[in-house]
Design a protein around this motif. Structure first.
Motif, mmCIF file in Angstrom:
data_model
loop_
_atom_site.group_PDB
_atom_site.id
_atom_site.type_symbol
_atom_site.label_atom_id
_atom_site.label_comp_id
_atom_site.label_asym_id
_atom_site.label_seq_id
_atom_site.Cartn_x
_atom_site.Cartn_y
_atom_site.Cartn_z
ATOM 1 N N ALA A 28 2.399 -44.166 -27.020
ATOM 2 C CA ALA A 28 1.774 -45.007 -28.048
ATOM 3 C C ALA A 28 2.836 -45.597 -28.974
ATOM 4 C CB ALA A 28 0.760 -44.196 -28.844
ATOM 5 N N THR A 29 3.837 -44.807 -29.298
ATOM 6 C CA THR A 29 4.915 -45.294 -30.157
ATOM 7 C C THR A 29 5.676 -46.428 -29.482
ATOM 8 O OG1 THR A 29 5.140 -43.063 -31.036
ATOM 9 C CG2 THR A 29 6.945 -44.571 -31.467
ATOM 10 N N ALA A 30 5.938 -46.290 -28.191
ATOM 11 C CA ALA A 30 6.681 -47.321 -27.465
ATOM 12 C C ALA A 30 5.840 -48.577 -27.228
ATOM 13 C CB ALA A 30 7.170 -46.757 -26.137
ATOM 14 N N LEU A 31 4.530 -48.415 -27.061
ATOM 15 C CA LEU A 31 3.669 -49.561 -26.766
ATOM 16 C C LEU A 31 3.250 -50.363 -27.992
ATOM 17 C CD1 LEU A 31 1.204 -48.343 -24.011
ATOM 18 C CD2 LEU A 31 2.902 -50.138 -23.843
ATOM 19 N N THR A 32 3.324 -49.777 -29.166
ATOM 20 C CA THR A 32 2.838 -50.445 -30.372
ATOM 21 C C THR A 32 3.473 -51.814 -30.597
ATOM 22 O OG1 THR A 32 2.290 -48.334 -31.381
ATOM 23 C CG2 THR A 32 2.541 -50.199 -32.864
ATOM 24 N N PRO A 33 4.810 -51.959 -30.558
ATOM 25 C CA PRO A 33 5.380 -53.297 -30.775
ATOM 26 C C PRO A 33 4.972 -54.303 -29.688
ATOM 27 C CG PRO A 33 7.111 -51.623 -30.836
ATOM 28 C CD PRO A 33 5.859 -50.947 -30.427
ATOM 29 N N THR A 34 4.889 -53.853 -28.454
ATOM 30 C CA THR A 34 4.523 -54.748 -27.357
ATOM 31 C C THR A 34 3.085 -55.228 -27.498
ATOM 32 O OG1 THR A 34 6.035 -53.544 -25.910
ATOM 33 C CG2 THR A 34 4.435 -54.965 -24.857
ATOM 34 N N VAL A 35 2.191 -54.334 -27.859
ATOM 35 C CA VAL A 35 0.782 -54.715 -28.038
ATOM 36 C C VAL A 35 0.636 -55.658 -29.226
ATOM 37 C CG1 VAL A 35 -1.513 -53.815 -28.599
ATOM 38 C CG2 VAL A 35 -0.132 -52.687 -26.874
ATOM 39 N N ASN A 36 1.404 -55.423 -30.297
ATOM 40 C CA ASN A 36 1.350 -56.321 -31.451
ATOM 41 C C ASN A 36 1.811 -57.726 -31.091
ATOM 42 O OD1 ASN A 36 0.358 -54.301 -33.099
ATOM 43 N ND2 ASN A 36 2.370 -53.718 -33.877
ATOM 44 N N VAL A 37 2.900 -57.831 -30.347
ATOM 45 C CA VAL A 37 3.398 -59.147 -29.920
ATOM 46 C C VAL A 37 2.381 -59.817 -29.005
ATOM 47 C CG1 VAL A 37 5.162 -60.274 -28.498
ATOM 48 C CG2 VAL A 37 5.836 -58.596 -30.198
ATOM 49 N N LEU A 38 1.812 -59.056 -28.080
ATOM 50 C CA LEU A 38 0.819 -59.610 -27.161
ATOM 51 C C LEU A 38 -0.434 -60.068 -27.910
ATOM 52 C CD1 LEU A 38 0.314 -60.085 -24.130
ATOM 53 C CD2 LEU A 38 -0.826 -57.889 -24.096
ATOM 54 N N SER A 39 -0.862 -59.316 -28.901
ATOM 55 C CA SER A 39 -2.035 -59.691 -29.697
ATOM 56 C C SER A 39 -1.790 -60.986 -30.468
ATOM 57 C CB SER A 39 -2.399 -58.584 -30.677
ATOM 58 O OG SER A 39 -2.765 -57.426 -29.996
ATOM 59 N N LYS A 40 -0.604 -61.102 -31.087
ATOM 60 C CA LYS A 40 -0.263 -62.336 -31.815
ATOM 61 C C LYS A 40 -0.182 -63.522 -30.865
ATOM 62 C CE LYS A 40 2.221 -60.014 -35.509
ATOM 63 N NZ LYS A 40 3.521 -59.690 -36.072
ATOM 64 N N HIS A 41 0.389 -63.300 -29.696
ATOM 65 C CA HIS A 41 0.499 -64.367 -28.695
ATOM 66 C C HIS A 41 -0.890 -64.818 -28.237
ATOM 67 C CE1 HIS A 41 2.490 -66.664 -25.562
ATOM 68 N NE2 HIS A 41 1.653 -66.150 -24.682
ATOM 69 N N PHE A 42 -1.772 -63.875 -27.992
ATOM 70 C CA PHE A 42 -3.131 -64.184 -27.562
ATOM 71 C C PHE A 42 -3.876 -64.956 -28.651
ATOM 72 C CE2 PHE A 42 -7.655 -63.104 -27.142
ATOM 73 C CZ PHE A 42 -7.878 -63.504 -25.828
ATOM 74 N N THR A 43 -3.735 -64.515 -29.911
ATOM 75 C CA THR A 43 -4.410 -65.182 -31.028
ATOM 76 C C THR A 43 -3.876 -66.594 -31.224
ATOM 77 O OG1 THR A 43 -4.741 -63.053 -32.095
ATOM 78 C CG2 THR A 43 -4.942 -64.995 -33.484
ATOM 79 N N THR A 44 -2.575 -66.782 -31.080
ATOM 80 C CA THR A 44 -1.970 -68.100 -31.251
ATOM 81 C C THR A 44 -2.464 -69.091 -30.212
ATOM 82 O OG1 THR A 44 0.020 -67.071 -32.150
ATOM 83 C CG2 THR A 44 0.228 -69.334 -31.394
ATOM 84 N N HIS A 45 -2.571 -68.660 -28.984
ATOM 85 C CA HIS A 45 -2.924 -69.574 -27.895
ATOM 86 C C HIS A 45 -4.421 -69.769 -27.690
ATOM 87 C CE1 HIS A 45 1.094 -70.460 -26.495
ATOM 88 N NE2 HIS A 45 1.392 -69.172 -26.668
ATOM 89 N N THR A 46 -5.234 -68.783 -28.078
ATOM 90 C CA THR A 46 -6.676 -68.912 -27.843
ATOM 91 C C THR A 46 -7.479 -69.130 -29.120
ATOM 92 O OG1 THR A 46 -7.074 -66.534 -27.984
ATOM 93 C CG2 THR A 46 -6.559 -67.442 -25.799
#
Length: 151
Positions: A28-46
């Motif tokens: 969970a610690t390692a995935l947190t930054p990746t999920v945050n970047v992916l969430s921002k990317h998804f929000t920006t594009h959709t």
């Protein structure tokens, strides 16, 4: 062979469950930054906002999906292989995000190698499903006519 495979899976998942802890563990610690970047990317594009959720539930879902898929796959189930394919499709880009690193960095090569290994596993699972579907199934309803004996 089956006993060894079962022992190996038990040790593998025992390690994951012990590391999980209360907060989702190191995964969970390692995935947190990746999920945050992916969430921002998804929000920006959709334009849709990704709801907030705890990463530990994502990790627990991944563990459960992989465990169930592995258990079914050991017994030759195409449903198990399909669950493992689903896990690979979701987890591979999240875990091995080599595309966020510069080519000259050491992390790029390590993540790229693991990414390609994961793609090879995905190909093997697809091959398994293809081979299972290409084998004709025996139909118990059609019986061959009995041959008559000639003397």
């Amino acid at each position: 062979m089956m006993y060894f495979m079962n022992l190996n899976l038990n040790l593998y998942y025992h390690h994951w469950f012990n590391d999980f802890g209360v907060d989702g563990g190191s995964a969970a610690t390692a995935l947190t930054p990746t999920v945050n970047v992916l969430s921002k990317h998804f929000t920006t594009h959709t334009g849709f906002q990704v709801p907030d959720f705890e990463i530990k539930f994502l990790v627990a879902g991944a563990i459960a999906l992989k465990a169930l898929g592995s258990f079914l796959f050991v017994f030759g189930s195409t449903i198990g292989a399909t669950l493992l394919i689903l896990h690979q499709l979701i987890a591979t880009p999240l875990l091995y995000d080599f595309y966020n690193y510069d080519i000259e960095k050491k992390e790029f090569l390590q993540l790229f190698i693991k990414f390609t290994q994961s793609l090879a596993l995905l190909g093997a699972l697809l091959f398994f499903i293809g081979m299972k579907n290409s084998i004709p199934r025996r139909s118990s309803t059609t019986k061959k006519a009995a041959k008559t004996k000639t003397v």
